[in-house]
Design a protein around this motif. Structure first.
Motif, mmCIF file in Angstrom:
data_model
loop_
_atom_site.group_PDB
_atom_site.id
_atom_site.type_symbol
_atom_site.label_atom_id
_atom_site.label_comp_id
_atom_site.label_asym_id
_atom_site.label_seq_id
_atom_site.Cartn_x
_atom_site.Cartn_y
_atom_site.Cartn_z
ATOM 1 N N TYR A 1 -10.148 -7.184 -7.713
ATOM 2 C CA TYR A 1 -9.968 -7.170 -6.266
ATOM 3 C C TYR A 1 -10.480 -5.911 -5.588
ATOM 4 N N VAL A 2 -10.884 -4.897 -6.350
ATOM 5 C CA VAL A 2 -11.458 -3.708 -5.729
ATOM 6 C C VAL A 2 -12.908 -3.966 -5.346
ATOM 7 N N TRP B 1 -5.775 -0.888 3.969
ATOM 8 C CA TRP B 1 -5.887 -0.133 2.726
ATOM 9 C C TRP B 1 -6.507 1.248 2.964
ATOM 10 N N LYS C 1 -1.639 4.528 -6.168
ATOM 11 C CA LYS C 1 -1.168 3.447 -7.023
ATOM 12 C C LYS C 1 -0.515 3.956 -8.306
ATOM 13 N N PRO D 1 -2.322 -7.876 -4.593
ATOM 14 C CA PRO D 1 -3.326 -6.823 -4.417
ATOM 15 C C PRO D 1 -3.001 -5.851 -3.290
ATOM 16 N N ASP D 2 -2.177 -6.261 -2.332
ATOM 17 C CA ASP D 2 -1.766 -5.359 -1.252
ATOM 18 C C ASP D 2 -0.633 -4.445 -1.670
ATOM 19 N N ARG E 1 -13.422 -2.327 1.473
ATOM 20 C CA ARG E 1 -12.410 -2.776 0.518
ATOM 21 C C ARG E 1 -12.309 -1.815 -0.670
ATOM 22 N N ARG E 2 -13.455 -1.500 -1.273
ATOM 23 C CA ARG E 2 -13.397 -0.667 -2.471
ATOM 24 C C ARG E 2 -13.009 0.773 -2.157
ATOM 25 N N SER F 1 -2.961 -1.846 -10.178
ATOM 26 C CA SER F 1 -4.359 -1.620 -10.501
ATOM 27 C C SER F 1 -4.802 -2.393 -11.742
ATOM 28 N N SER G 1 -9.160 0.624 -1.243
ATOM 29 C CA SER G 1 -8.323 0.411 -2.426
ATOM 30 C C SER G 1 -8.171 1.690 -3.228
ATOM 31 N N ARG H 1 -5.719 4.358 -1.863
ATOM 32 C CA ARG H 1 -4.297 4.101 -1.938
ATOM 33 C C ARG H 1 -3.682 4.814 -3.135
#
Length: 391
Positions: free
Chosen positions: A290-291, A169, A390, A72-73, A381-382, A64, A385, A388
């Motif tokens: 990337y978020v 994601w 993290k 990023p994955d 995407r956001r 993060s 992310s 997930r």
């Protein structure tokens, strides 16, 4: 034990790393480096203070906000170990495409140069029950009478790293893990002594903080010095601690574009491709946001053109192409991609063009996207992310 000002004094001199960057007089870059120093201190605290080899616990690593070129994955977890000890990891596999263990010495940042990678193990190679649960022993030799999962741990090992690479994601089940040392006399963890705290703080302020930035700046610098500017190179990254058995090839390039330029990335795709991606990082080797930006694409997120090829556009502004790679406002940085256990390892091509002339250089059948489609892709995407695990 030092007084607090003495620790602060250990930070002095780190600013000289700015001279190793390609634009030492750039105020924005200077601000980004100071931010990276703060990031390194935060990351280093987790690694140095979260647990000990006798009483380990998996701590977040490069997740993060810790953006010194994480995938990023990926989510990564780090546990310190004593390679002469015996450890049991208990967990559930989850269903992300890639989940495994990496053993090594001196993880990136602990010394001015990373230590050796000492082995990689895919959890799928272990015996799992019907729900994906497992236990595995790590030790130098298989314990007498042990018939279950066992993985060899060289005596010079001082950490176990967990890697998990996700495609979908927020919709995949994450790995769950616990670690314990089973050959220590007492499971009770004693408090750190004053001497131990002093040693760790000294390492954090005088070593880890500047080591990680020095390695990061050097990675971009080496790629440029080797001539891979707007041109991809296949790399194993063994100089950064990857072991020879890591079944992944990287393609990397420094990018250099003006405000009105773009790069077209094009590649054939392997017939078998369990996992692949590409990401955008900045001059300091930090992953671009990337978020909230599409600064990376993986094999599920990417649109494949009707001819079976992958084409993407690196640019400052949205080109209306599905596979946009957002620079995050950086004219200079790096792109890094991965082929994991793929049947081939193609080297993508890069073509620099004027942003206004993109359509002249892209096939008509390249997958386009409108504003509504982009907004929905960025929302997925956001949300994905943040769903997930993290931490």
């Amino acid at each position: 034990m030092k007084d607090w000002p003495d620790y602060a004094d250990l930070l002095k001199g780190a600013e000289q790393l700015l001279e190793r960057t390609p634009f030492p007089d750039d105020e924005r870059l200077k601000a980004q480096l100071w931010k990276q120093f703060a990031m390194n201190l935060s990351q280093g605290y987790f690694l140095l203070f979260q647990s000990t080899p006798d009483h380990p616990e998996f701590a977040p690593f490069e997740n993060s906000v810790f953006l010194a070129q994480p995938n990023p994955d990926a989510v990564y977890y780090y546990a310190p170990v004593d390679g002469r000890g015996t450890y049991r990891v208990t967990g559930e596999r989850g269903n992300a495409p890639v989940t495994g263990f990496a053993l090594g010495s001196r993880i990136i940042g602990m010394d001015p140069m990373p230590g050796k990678g000492l082995g990689n193990f895919d959890i799928d190679d272990l015996a799992l029950d019907a729900d994906g649960r497992f236990e595995v022993i790590f030790s130098t030799e298989r314990p007498d009478g042990h018939q279950g999962n066992w993985l060899p741990m060289p005596p010079e090992t001082d950490f176990i790293l967990v890697r998990q690479f996700s495609y979908d994601w927020g919709n995949e089940r994450d790995v769950r893990l616990a670690i314990e040392r089973v050959d220590v006399a007492s499971p009770i963890r004693p408090p750190l002594t004053s001497e131990e705290i002093d040693a760790k703080l000294t390492h954090l302020f005088a070593g880890y903080m500047r080591n990680l930035s020095g390695i990061s700046i050097g990675a971009v610098q080496r790629c440029a010095e080797r001539g891979f500017v707007n041109r991809f190179n296949l790399n194993s990254f063994q100089e950064l601690g990857n072991s020879q058995d890591w079944p992944q090839a990287y393609f990397e390039a420094v990018f250099d574009i003006a405000d009105d330029e773009a790069l077209i990335i094009e590649s054939e795709l392997p017939d078998q491709r369990p996992y692949w991606n590409v990401q955008v990082i900045d001059t300091l080797w930090n992953q671009v946001e990337y978020v909230y930006r599409q600064s990376s694409l993986n094999g599920l997120q990417a649109a494949v053109d009707p001819d079976g090829r992958f084409r993407a556009v690196l640019s400052h502004n949205d080109p209306g192409i599905a596979n946009w790679l957002d620079t995050g406002g950086n004219n200079h940085g790096m792109m890094i991609g991965r082929w994991y256990r793929c049947s081939s390892q193609p080297t993508p091509s890069i073509t620099k063009v004027r942003f206004a002339e993109l359509d002249r250089h892209l096939p008509e059948h390249s997958v386009r996207i409108d504003a509504q489609g982009r907004a929905e892709a960025l929302r997925r995407r956001r949300i994905g992310s943040q769903l997930r695990r993290k931490w």
